[in-house]
Each structure stands twice: as structure tokens, then as C-alpha cells.
Scaffold this motif. Structure first.
Motif, PDB file in Angstrom:
ATOM      1  N   ILE A   1      -4.426   3.303 -13.580  1.00 37.64           N
ATOM      2  CA  ILE A   1      -5.723   3.573 -12.962  1.00 37.64           C
ATOM      3  C   ILE A   1      -6.781   3.522 -14.057  1.00 37.64           C
ATOM      4  O   ILE A   1      -6.631   4.172 -15.093  1.00 37.64           O
ATOM      5  CB  ILE A   1      -5.714   4.946 -12.268  1.00 37.64           C
ATOM      6  CG1 ILE A   1      -4.589   4.985 -11.232  1.00 37.64           C
ATOM      7  CG2 ILE A   1      -7.066   5.238 -11.632  1.00 37.64           C
ATOM      8  CD1 ILE A   1      -4.210   6.353 -10.778  1.00 37.64           C
TER       9      ILE A   1
ATOM     10  N   PHE B   1       2.057   1.916  -3.514  1.00 38.78           N
ATOM     11  CA  PHE B   1       0.951   2.459  -4.314  1.00 38.78           C
ATOM     12  C   PHE B   1       0.754   3.944  -4.018  1.00 38.78           C
ATOM     13  O   PHE B   1       0.654   4.758  -4.930  1.00 38.78           O
ATOM     14  CB  PHE B   1      -0.354   1.700  -4.023  1.00 38.78           C
ATOM     15  CG  PHE B   1      -0.586   0.512  -4.900  1.00 38.78           C
ATOM     16  CD1 PHE B   1      -1.354   0.611  -6.035  1.00 38.78           C
ATOM     17  CD2 PHE B   1      -0.041  -0.720  -4.583  1.00 38.78           C
ATOM     18  CE1 PHE B   1      -1.584  -0.494  -6.849  1.00 38.78           C
ATOM     19  CE2 PHE B   1      -0.258  -1.827  -5.376  1.00 38.78           C
ATOM     20  CZ  PHE B   1      -1.029  -1.711  -6.514  1.00 38.78           C
ATOM     21  N   SER B   2       0.700   4.285  -2.732  1.00 33.83           N
ATOM     22  CA  SER B   2       0.448   5.680  -2.375  1.00 33.83           C
ATOM     23  C   SER B   2       1.619   6.577  -2.757  1.00 33.83           C
ATOM     24  O   SER B   2       1.414   7.723  -3.169  1.00 33.83           O
ATOM     25  CB  SER B   2       0.130   5.814  -0.884  1.00 33.83           C
ATOM     26  OG  SER B   2       1.197   5.384  -0.105  1.00 33.83           O
TER      27      SER B   2
ATOM     28  N   SER C   1     -11.357   0.748  -9.242  1.00 33.83           N
ATOM     29  CA  SER C   1     -12.264   0.971  -8.118  1.00 33.83           C
ATOM     30  C   SER C   1     -13.659   0.437  -8.397  1.00 33.83           C
ATOM     31  O   SER C   1     -13.996   0.048  -9.523  1.00 33.83           O
ATOM     32  CB  SER C   1     -12.335   2.463  -7.798  1.00 33.83           C
ATOM     33  OG  SER C   1     -13.096   3.131  -8.781  1.00 33.83           O
TER      34      SER C   1
ATOM     35  N   ARG D   1      -8.588  -6.127 -15.314  1.00 31.92           N
ATOM     36  CA  ARG D   1      -7.235  -6.280 -14.759  1.00 31.92           C
ATOM     37  C   ARG D   1      -6.448  -7.349 -15.508  1.00 31.92           C
ATOM     38  O   ARG D   1      -5.275  -7.154 -15.832  1.00 31.92           O
ATOM     39  CB  ARG D   1      -7.317  -6.623 -13.269  1.00 31.92           C
ATOM     40  CG  ARG D   1      -5.954  -6.775 -12.609  1.00 31.92           C
ATOM     41  CD  ARG D   1      -6.069  -7.223 -11.161  1.00 31.92           C
ATOM     42  NE  ARG D   1      -6.989  -8.324 -10.953  1.00 31.92           N
ATOM     43  CZ  ARG D   1      -6.721  -9.605 -11.201  1.00 31.92           C
ATOM     44  NH1 ARG D   1      -5.542  -9.944 -11.693  1.00 31.92           N
ATOM     45  NH2 ARG D   1      -7.611 -10.541 -10.973  1.00 31.92           N
TER      46      ARG D   1
ATOM     47  N   ARG E   1     -14.365  -6.150 -13.063  1.00 31.47           N
ATOM     48  CA  ARG E   1     -13.083  -5.523 -12.673  1.00 31.47           C
ATOM     49  C   ARG E   1     -11.916  -6.481 -12.887  1.00 31.47           C
ATOM     50  O   ARG E   1     -10.859  -6.083 -13.383  1.00 31.47           O
ATOM     51  CB  ARG E   1     -13.140  -5.063 -11.220  1.00 31.47           C
ATOM     52  CG  ARG E   1     -14.136  -3.948 -10.980  1.00 31.47           C
ATOM     53  CD  ARG E   1     -13.973  -3.320  -9.599  1.00 31.47           C
ATOM     54  NE  ARG E   1     -13.892  -4.267  -8.507  1.00 31.47           N
ATOM     55  CZ  ARG E   1     -14.920  -4.752  -7.836  1.00 31.47           C
ATOM     56  NH1 ARG E   1     -16.159  -4.400  -8.174  1.00 31.47           N
ATOM     57  NH2 ARG E   1     -14.751  -5.590  -6.836  1.00 31.47           N
TER      58      ARG E   1
ATOM     59  N   ARG F   1       0.828  -1.200   0.000  1.00 32.34           N
ATOM     60  CA  ARG F   1       0.000   0.000   0.000  1.00 32.34           C
ATOM     61  C   ARG F   1       0.866   1.256   0.000  1.00 32.34           C
ATOM     62  O   ARG F   1       0.551   2.242  -0.646  1.00 32.34           O
ATOM     63  CB  ARG F   1      -0.926  -0.023   1.210  1.00 32.34           C
ATOM     64  CG  ARG F   1      -1.870   1.145   1.277  1.00 32.34           C
ATOM     65  CD  ARG F   1      -2.773   1.028   2.514  1.00 32.34           C
ATOM     66  NE  ARG F   1      -3.702   2.115   2.556  1.00 32.34           N
ATOM     67  CZ  ARG F   1      -4.916   2.099   2.006  1.00 32.34           C
ATOM     68  NH1 ARG F   1      -5.309   1.028   1.357  1.00 32.34           N
ATOM     69  NH2 ARG F   1      -5.706   3.129   2.102  1.00 32.34           N
TER      70      ARG F   1
ATOM     71  N   TYR G   1       1.284   7.182  -6.434  1.00 38.12           N
ATOM     72  CA  TYR G   1       0.119   8.018  -6.696  1.00 38.12           C
ATOM     73  C   TYR G   1       0.402   9.483  -6.329  1.00 38.12           C
ATOM     74  O   TYR G   1       0.007  10.393  -7.049  1.00 38.12           O
ATOM     75  CB  TYR G   1      -1.087   7.498  -5.922  1.00 38.12           C
ATOM     76  CG  TYR G   1      -2.365   8.180  -6.333  1.00 38.12           C
ATOM     77  CD1 TYR G   1      -3.040   7.787  -7.478  1.00 38.12           C
ATOM     78  CD2 TYR G   1      -2.891   9.227  -5.584  1.00 38.12           C
ATOM     79  CE1 TYR G   1      -4.202   8.414  -7.887  1.00 38.12           C
ATOM     80  CE2 TYR G   1      -4.052   9.853  -5.976  1.00 38.12           C
ATOM     81  CZ  TYR G   1      -4.702   9.447  -7.126  1.00 38.12           C
ATOM     82  OH  TYR G   1      -5.850  10.080  -7.523  1.00 38.12           O
TER      83      TYR G   1
ATOM     84  N   LEU H   1       1.693   2.811 -12.030  1.00 38.17           N
ATOM     85  CA  LEU H   1       0.363   2.563 -11.511  1.00 38.17           C
ATOM     86  C   LEU H   1      -0.638   2.879 -12.609  1.00 38.17           C
ATOM     87  O   LEU H   1      -0.675   3.999 -13.115  1.00 38.17           O
ATOM     88  CB  LEU H   1       0.102   3.433 -10.277  1.00 38.17           C
ATOM     89  CG  LEU H   1      -1.267   3.314  -9.624  1.00 38.17           C
ATOM     90  CD1 LEU H   1      -1.542   1.871  -9.190  1.00 38.17           C
ATOM     91  CD2 LEU H   1      -1.357   4.239  -8.428  1.00 38.17           C
TER      92      LEU H   1
ATOM     93  N   SER I   1      -5.126  -0.191 -10.415  1.00 40.02           N
ATOM     94  CA  SER I   1      -6.152   0.305  -9.515  1.00 40.02           C
ATOM     95  C   SER I   1      -7.465   0.380 -10.283  1.00 40.02           C
ATOM     96  O   SER I   1      -7.604   1.163 -11.221  1.00 40.02           O
ATOM     97  CB  SER I   1      -5.765   1.686  -8.984  1.00 40.02           C
ATOM     98  OG  SER I   1      -6.795   2.215  -8.203  1.00 40.02           O
TER      99      SER I   1
END
Length: 132
Positions: free
Chosen positions: A96, A15-16, A59, A73, A69, A12, A19, A94, A57
Motif C-alpha cells: 500500500i 485483496f480484502s 489510491s 506501480r 500512480r 478483490r 488487508y 499487499l 494498492s
């Protein structure tokens, strides 16, 4: 079949970081965040570049059904597996997915992701359309 473990963005925190700090490139159905990784001090003496790591990612805004989803992917992972030999090392990527992507087919994803990677200068020695 997913991506090789060395090429997966998993944590995580990773990822952050991508981002928040990564440079953004956008098309109609996808957004790509790109962040160059620097080798850790213990690996600095190694001449081998770090492997490129990719995360996806998708959502619940894209579709509430996990089946849809997961299909998106898997398509994106297959495209990235084809393009992996052309990618330079030491990148964190990443991908999205936007809600409108549910209408896209494989070729449309291929064209958009290919365009994003070329714009971000992640692909080396690559000519557009050579995967088709």
C-alpha cells in the motif's frame, strides 16, 4: 513489463482477505500486509509451495493523475521482480502506497520495500543490499 501471472494478486476477495487478516509492516512511504497461504486440500499432497502473490494498492489520495500512480506501480513491480527469486513461497503480499511517496525515487522504494520484506520474514537467504 509486469509481474508473471502466477505472482499476481488479482481478485478483490484476495485483496480484502490480505488487508483484513494480514500482518502489517510500515515505513514512511509504504505499508506491507502479509498473509501466509495454506494449500488447498486437493494440492496438499504436492510438495511444491504455492507461488507468492503480490498486489499493489495506490489510491487517488497519492495523486489524482493516473500517470503518476502507474509510474509508482511500475517501479514497485520492477523491485518485486528483482526480489522474487529470494522470496519463500505461499505468501500473499499487499503493498500500500502512502501519499508522500510521490517524492520517492527508485532507490528509496527499493530500500523501503526491502526493509519491509526482511521485517516480515518473507525473504529467504537474502542479505540486505545484494540487489544493488
Amino acid at each position: 513489463m509486469g509481474l508473471p501471472k502466477a505472482h499476481r494478486l488479482k481478485c478483490r476477495q484476495d485483496f480484502s482477505q490480505v488487508y483484513q487478516q494480514g500482518k502489517r509492516f510500515k515505513t514512511a512511504h509504504l505499508t506491507l500486509r502479509v498473509l501466509r497461504r495454506s494449500p488447498s486440500p486437493s494440492l496438499a499432497s504436492s510438495s511444491q509451495p504455492l507461488p507468492t502473490r503480490i498486489g499493489f494498492s495506490i489510491s487517488l489520495k497519492v495523486d489524482k493523475r493516473a500517470v503518476v500512480r502507474n509510474r509508482i506501480r511500475r517501479r514497485l513491480q520492477a523491485i518485486v521482480r528483482q526480489l522474487l527469486p529470494f522470496m519463500g513461497g505461499s505468501w500473499d503480499l499487499l503493498v500500500i502506497v502512502h501519499p508522500q511517496a510521490t517524492q520517492c525515487d527508485y532507490l528509496q522504494f527499493l530500500q523501503e520495500l526491502e526493509q519491509l520484506l526482511v521485517d516480515a520474514e518473507v525473504l529467504h537467504g537474502y542479505q540486505r543490499g545484494c540487489v544493488l
